[in-house]
Motif scaffolding. Structure first.
Motif, PDB file in Angstrom:
ATOM      1  N   ILE B   9      17.219  41.489 -16.109  1.00 47.08           N
ATOM      2  CA  ILE B   9      16.090  40.804 -16.953  1.00 47.08           C
ATOM      3  C   ILE B   9      14.894  41.855 -16.971  1.00 47.08           C
ATOM      4  CG2 ILE B   9      15.222  39.947 -14.962  1.00 47.08           C
ATOM      5  CD1 ILE B   9      15.216  37.936 -18.343  1.00 47.08           C
ATOM      6  N   GLU B  10      14.737  42.731 -15.915  1.00 44.85           N
ATOM      7  CA  GLU B  10      13.766  43.646 -16.439  1.00 44.85           C
ATOM      8  C   GLU B  10      13.877  44.496 -17.724  1.00 44.85           C
ATOM      9  OE1 GLU B  10      15.558  43.194 -13.809  1.00 44.85           O
ATOM     10  OE2 GLU B  10      14.452  43.455 -11.827  1.00 44.85           O
ATOM     11  N   LEU B  13      13.368  42.582 -20.791  1.00 38.76           N
ATOM     12  CA  LEU B  13      11.930  42.726 -20.825  1.00 38.76           C
ATOM     13  C   LEU B  13      11.315  43.948 -21.498  1.00 38.76           C
ATOM     14  CD1 LEU B  13      10.768  40.596 -17.735  1.00 38.76           C
ATOM     15  CD2 LEU B  13      10.318  40.075 -20.278  1.00 38.76           C
ATOM     16  N   GLN B  43      19.504  29.857 -23.343  1.00 37.79           N
ATOM     17  CA  GLN B  43      18.533  28.908 -22.958  1.00 37.79           C
ATOM     18  C   GLN B  43      17.562  29.585 -21.568  1.00 37.79           C
ATOM     19  OE1 GLN B  43      20.216  25.194 -22.077  1.00 37.79           O
ATOM     20  NE2 GLN B  43      20.179  24.504 -24.092  1.00 37.79           N
ATOM     21  N   ILE B  44      18.652  29.993 -20.635  1.00 41.23           N
ATOM     22  CA  ILE B  44      17.991  30.725 -19.465  1.00 41.23           C
ATOM     23  C   ILE B  44      17.227  31.914 -19.678  1.00 41.23           C
ATOM     24  CG2 ILE B  44      18.643  31.659 -17.271  1.00 41.23           C
ATOM     25  CD1 ILE B  44      20.941  29.530 -17.175  1.00 41.23           C
ATOM     26  N   SER B  47      14.046  31.269 -21.908  1.00 42.98           N
ATOM     27  CA  SER B  47      12.727  30.486 -20.902  1.00 42.98           C
ATOM     28  C   SER B  47      12.224  31.769 -20.066  1.00 42.98           C
ATOM     29  CB  SER B  47      13.528  29.476 -19.935  1.00 42.98           C
ATOM     30  OG  SER B  47      12.491  29.009 -19.173  1.00 42.98           O
ATOM     31  N   ALA B  48      13.300  32.393 -19.366  1.00 38.90           N
ATOM     32  CA  ALA B  48      12.861  33.484 -18.605  1.00 38.90           C
ATOM     33  C   ALA B  48      12.105  34.704 -19.260  1.00 38.90           C
ATOM     34  CB  ALA B  48      13.947  34.350 -17.903  1.00 38.90           C
ATOM     35  N   ARG B  50      10.044  34.015 -21.885  1.00 36.94           N
ATOM     36  CA  ARG B  50       8.862  33.334 -22.210  1.00 36.94           C
ATOM     37  C   ARG B  50       7.934  33.089 -20.824  1.00 36.94           C
ATOM     38  NH1 ARG B  50      11.984  29.785 -25.637  1.00 36.94           N
ATOM     39  NH2 ARG B  50      12.408  28.303 -23.741  1.00 36.94           N
ATOM     40  N   LEU B  51       8.516  32.831 -19.975  1.00 32.64           N
ATOM     41  CA  LEU B  51       7.899  32.800 -18.604  1.00 32.64           C
ATOM     42  C   LEU B  51       7.251  34.421 -18.272  1.00 32.64           C
ATOM     43  CD1 LEU B  51      10.060  30.539 -16.362  1.00 32.64           C
ATOM     44  CD2 LEU B  51       7.549  30.065 -17.159  1.00 32.64           C
ATOM     45  N   ALA B  52       7.998  35.008 -18.446  1.00 33.95           N
ATOM     46  CA  ALA B  52       7.582  36.453 -17.969  1.00 33.95           C
ATOM     47  C   ALA B  52       6.684  36.930 -18.751  1.00 33.95           C
ATOM     48  CB  ALA B  52       8.776  37.642 -17.970  1.00 33.95           C
ATOM     49  N   GLU B  54       4.559  35.296 -20.698  1.00 31.98           N
ATOM     50  CA  GLU B  54       3.146  34.549 -20.609  1.00 31.98           C
ATOM     51  C   GLU B  54       2.613  34.930 -19.264  1.00 31.98           C
ATOM     52  OE1 GLU B  54       3.590  30.377 -21.204  1.00 31.98           O
ATOM     53  OE2 GLU B  54       1.512  29.964 -20.867  1.00 31.98           O
ATOM     54  N   ALA B  55       3.277  35.161 -18.178  1.00 36.61           N
ATOM     55  CA  ALA B  55       2.409  35.395 -16.842  1.00 36.61           C
ATOM     56  C   ALA B  55       1.871  36.954 -17.108  1.00 36.61           C
ATOM     57  CB  ALA B  55       3.599  35.506 -15.879  1.00 36.61           C
ATOM     58  N   GLY B  57       0.546  37.757 -19.970  1.00 40.27           N
ATOM     59  CA  GLY B  57      -0.762  37.613 -20.783  1.00 40.27           C
ATOM     60  C   GLY B  57      -0.357  37.767 -22.170  1.00 40.27           C
TER      61      GLY B  57
END
Lengths: 106, 221
Positions: B9-10, B13, B43-44, B47-48, B50-52, B54-55, B57
């Protein structure tokens, strides 16, 4: 959130909870070996571990999701686990998502 | 099937870092079966991401799409009406799918969300292994249904090498010797004569050595 079996708890359900503002998620399934659908709770345990790994890697924190197992007749244990999880999440503080959404302290 | 595996995931990102509006595109073909790039994985991953973000900023808007197949133009073209509204597409199809999207949408950056592994089979849930290297000239009828190109680490064509020890390959004791498998199977079939028959050297001109390959079926055009 009620599901017929923790085998229904896919990764996206837990991730969506965090997107919806949860600071922590506990998944409560039947005792391992007692699944009415044979392996639903085993699948859930693997999925919870997978989500914890994702949350850890993206900076939300893998400790924010936990799986508990108990039988349907263990109301006292359920309350104890719920209290334990609540204290655990309080200790971790708000999710980074909620910190950002709340904005800087004034 | 073509077997793939999610990129860390890194890494994804890092790829999407310049972008704020994305499509995450899955495929209902092989990568759905091997749990790397189907609707659930879309989906996973979305979502991951989006979360990353948003965290961090820096929220990201993501459209989730899963095409029937990313390697067929009819399905790829279904994205055309809206693909221009997004800054990039993260495709979690195999490498063929990623490239086909890139060919169709020349102005949109395409980012691979999985690593494509091989043509293989499901050993059991969560475990896949390679069976075919697409050499373009199948000899399985001569080798007991076991591919010497894929199952022999050296792709030998005339029997095992000196590194075959007690049925295992010298590269790893967990890897069976492809030629031991072939000989055992031919014995079981009563067809060791196929092994003993001298054959000319394999022509590799149908393999990758001739550059990118193409199959044209005049009867279908």
């Amino acid at each position: 959130m009620l599901v017929p079996c923790t085998g229904r708890v896919e990764e996206i359900l837990v991730l969506k909870a965090f997107e919806s503002g949860a600071d922590g998620v506990m998944v409560v399934g039947c005792m391992e070996g007692d699944c009415h659908y044979l392996v639903g709770n085993i699948q859930a345990r693997r999925r919870v571990a997978r989500v914890a790994d994702i949350l850890e890697k993206i900076g939300i924190g893998g400790q924010r999701v936990r799986m508990y197992n108990l039988s349907a007749g263990e109301g006292v244990n359920f309350a104890a686990f719920a209290n334990e999880m609540t204290e655990h999440v309080r200790g971790l503080g708000p999710s980074p998502i909620n910190v950002v959404r709340k904005g800087p302290k004034k | 099937m073509i077997v793939g595996n999610a990129k860390p995931i890194e890494e994804v990102l890092s790829m999407i870092e310049p972008f704020d509006k994305l499509i995450v595109a899955g495929c209902n073909g092989c990568v759905t079966v091997c749990r790397a790039g189907g609707e659930k994985e879309v989906q996973i991953l979305a979502s991951a991401l989006r979360l990353a973000r948003e965290a961090q900023g820096r929220p990201v808007e993501i459209r989730e799409v899963t095409l029937e197949r990313q390697c067929d133009p009819e399905y790829v073209e279904l994205m055309r009406p809206y693909v221009g509204d997004y800054q990039a597409v993260v495709s979690i199809a195999c490498g063929a799918g990623v490239q086909f999207l890139a060919e169709h949408f020349s102005k949109t950056p395409l980012l691979p969300g999985i690593n494509t592994g091989f043509i293989g089979v499901t050993e059991k849930q969560g475990e896949w292994s390679e069976r075919c290297q697409a050499c373009g000239d199948c000899v399985l009828h001569l080798t007991g249904g076991i591919c010497p190109v894929t199952r022999c680490s050296k792709s030998l064509f005339h029997g095992p090498c000196g590194g075959s020890v007690e049925g295992h390959c010298e590269i790893d004791k967990e890897v069976p010797c492809g030629w031991q498998l072939i000989i055992d199977r031919l014995k079981a079939l009563g067809r060791l004569d196929l092994y003993e028959k001298l054959r000319p050297m394999k022509s590799w001109k149908t393999s990758r050595d001739g550059g990118p390959r193409r199959i044209v079926r005049e009867d279908l055009i």
